[in-house]
Design an enzyme around this catalytic site. Sequence first.
Site, short mmCIF file in Angstrom:
data_model
loop_
_atom_site.label_atom_id
_atom_site.label_comp_id
_atom_site.label_asym_id
_atom_site.label_seq_id
_atom_site.Cartn_x
_atom_site.Cartn_y
_atom_site.Cartn_z
N ASN A 95 -4.26 2.71 2.67
CA ASN A 95 -3.67 2.91 3.99
C ASN A 95 -3.86 1.66 4.83
O ASN A 95 -4.95 1.39 5.33
CB ASN A 95 -4.33 4.12 4.68
N LYS A 96 -2.78 0.87 4.96
CA LYS A 96 -2.86 -0.40 5.67
C LYS A 96 -3.30 -0.21 7.12
O LYS A 96 -4.05 -1.03 7.67
CB LYS A 96 -1.51 -1.11 5.62
N ASP A 149 8.48 -7.53 4.33
CA ASP A 149 8.86 -6.16 3.96
C ASP A 149 10.14 -5.73 4.68
O ASP A 149 11.04 -5.13 4.09
CB ASP A 149 7.73 -5.19 4.30
N GLU A 173 2.36 -13.72 -2.29
CA GLU A 173 1.55 -12.69 -1.65
C GLU A 173 0.81 -13.22 -0.43
O GLU A 173 0.18 -14.28 -0.50
CB GLU A 173 0.53 -12.12 -2.66
N ARG A 184 10.19 -2.03 -1.44
CA ARG A 184 10.31 -3.34 -2.08
C ARG A 184 9.12 -3.60 -3.01
O ARG A 184 8.07 -2.98 -2.92
CB ARG A 184 10.39 -4.45 -1.05
N SER A 228 6.45 1.57 2.30
CA SER A 228 7.04 2.81 2.81
C SER A 228 7.21 2.74 4.32
O SER A 228 8.20 3.26 4.87
CB SER A 228 6.16 4.01 2.43
N GLY A 279 1.83 0.49 -1.74
CA GLY A 279 2.10 -0.93 -1.85
C GLY A 279 3.57 -1.28 -2.01
O GLY A 279 3.92 -2.40 -2.39
N TYR A 306 -6.05 -6.29 6.06
CA TYR A 306 -4.80 -6.99 6.37
C TYR A 306 -4.88 -7.80 7.66
O TYR A 306 -4.63 -9.00 7.67
CB TYR A 306 -3.64 -5.98 6.45
N ASP A 314 3.78 -14.60 4.08
CA ASP A 314 4.89 -14.48 5.05
C ASP A 314 4.39 -14.69 6.46
O ASP A 314 5.05 -15.34 7.28
CB ASP A 314 5.61 -13.15 4.89
#
Length: 386
Positions: A246-247, A199, A56, A50, A155, A152, A255, A59
């Site tokens: 890499n989140k 997401d 941003e 997405r 995935s 971003g 995050y 959510d």
Amino acid sequence: MSSFAPTVNRLSGIYGADENAQAVRYARLVVTFKATYGSQPEFIARAPGRVNIIGEHIDYCGFPVFPMAIAPDTLVAARANGSDRIRVSNMDSTKYPPRDFSVAEMFEIDSTKHEWSNYFKCGYRGVLDHVSRQGDKGFDALIDGQVPAGGGLSSSAAFVCATQLAVQRIEGLSLTQAELASAAAQAERHVGVNAGGMDQAVSIMGQQDSALFIEFHPTLKATPVRLPEADLPFAFVIANTLVVSNKHTTAPTNYNLRVVETRVGALMLAKHLGIAEHVVCASANPLTFKVVMDEYFAKPNVGDINDDGVQGWVERLETMLRETEKAFGTHPHGYTRDEMAAALNITATGLSAKIHENQFPVRADRFKILQRAQHAFSEALRVVKF
């Protein structure tokens, strides 16, 4: 919009003009599956990545967002194998080696390890946790992903959602799209990322040629918004900078930290507004800025805002921005843990428990409560005006 995930028999129903290129890809997936497991897959599940047009990092605050699904996706070819083993392989087997698990092992996810199959386990566990049962069917799966990892474009959500679609088919379940999206958001938290839900919702509920206006509170709701007609067709350009974020690795300082700052901010704002002891706020887990705003305006004679349309949203959000400045303006450089705990009349240990730090650890000397609250309300304001 809470129907069941669609099933198609022709690739043109998904990819349109790109059908021929995708047909080659799907054929390669089937050939590799047969070479790996000795038989053809029963079906192929698909979930897209997405982009977020606007909205941003709100959510997880409970506010609506406006993303759209994209063509790059993750595929899961699968087949029941009549055993109690679940075998998963990847088309990129060098980077992502094959794994073999028992059904019981699929519920064991070590969030301290950045292991690719953890996301597969999340998808499996998400479906079965949602229906409160253990899986009892072994199956073989082969993964092919076109969403760049760490780019971003979600995935990880595409992987988890595609896996969920495969698992519910194997297990003979029929979850609605809303149930799948909620289960996927909850499941992905097992890898240590405190996901908000956008997401997963757009990956499961996205529609062709439409963006989605997604609301999370009081219930998950996705409204498709078609692009307006124009003399020339619209095009969204997605540029890959090739810079990987890499989140999972950066979560404690990026995050997850932002999520914690909004959670603590909601607790502190509720106290500032005199509604912390209201049942709605006291029982919310987690308490979000959206819940705080709704409860504040549920009080009699608070602003007398009765408009549930765009203007009502605007007036409420602008009011919350003013209250945010009153509540946190004295700490423009942030709060220490001790200062946050003192503001909430709890111990530092109690604060850590409230933000579920055992599951989602964070690292920071000061927490930017003012900045996170201002961003949440102002970004939500941009979304509703948009």
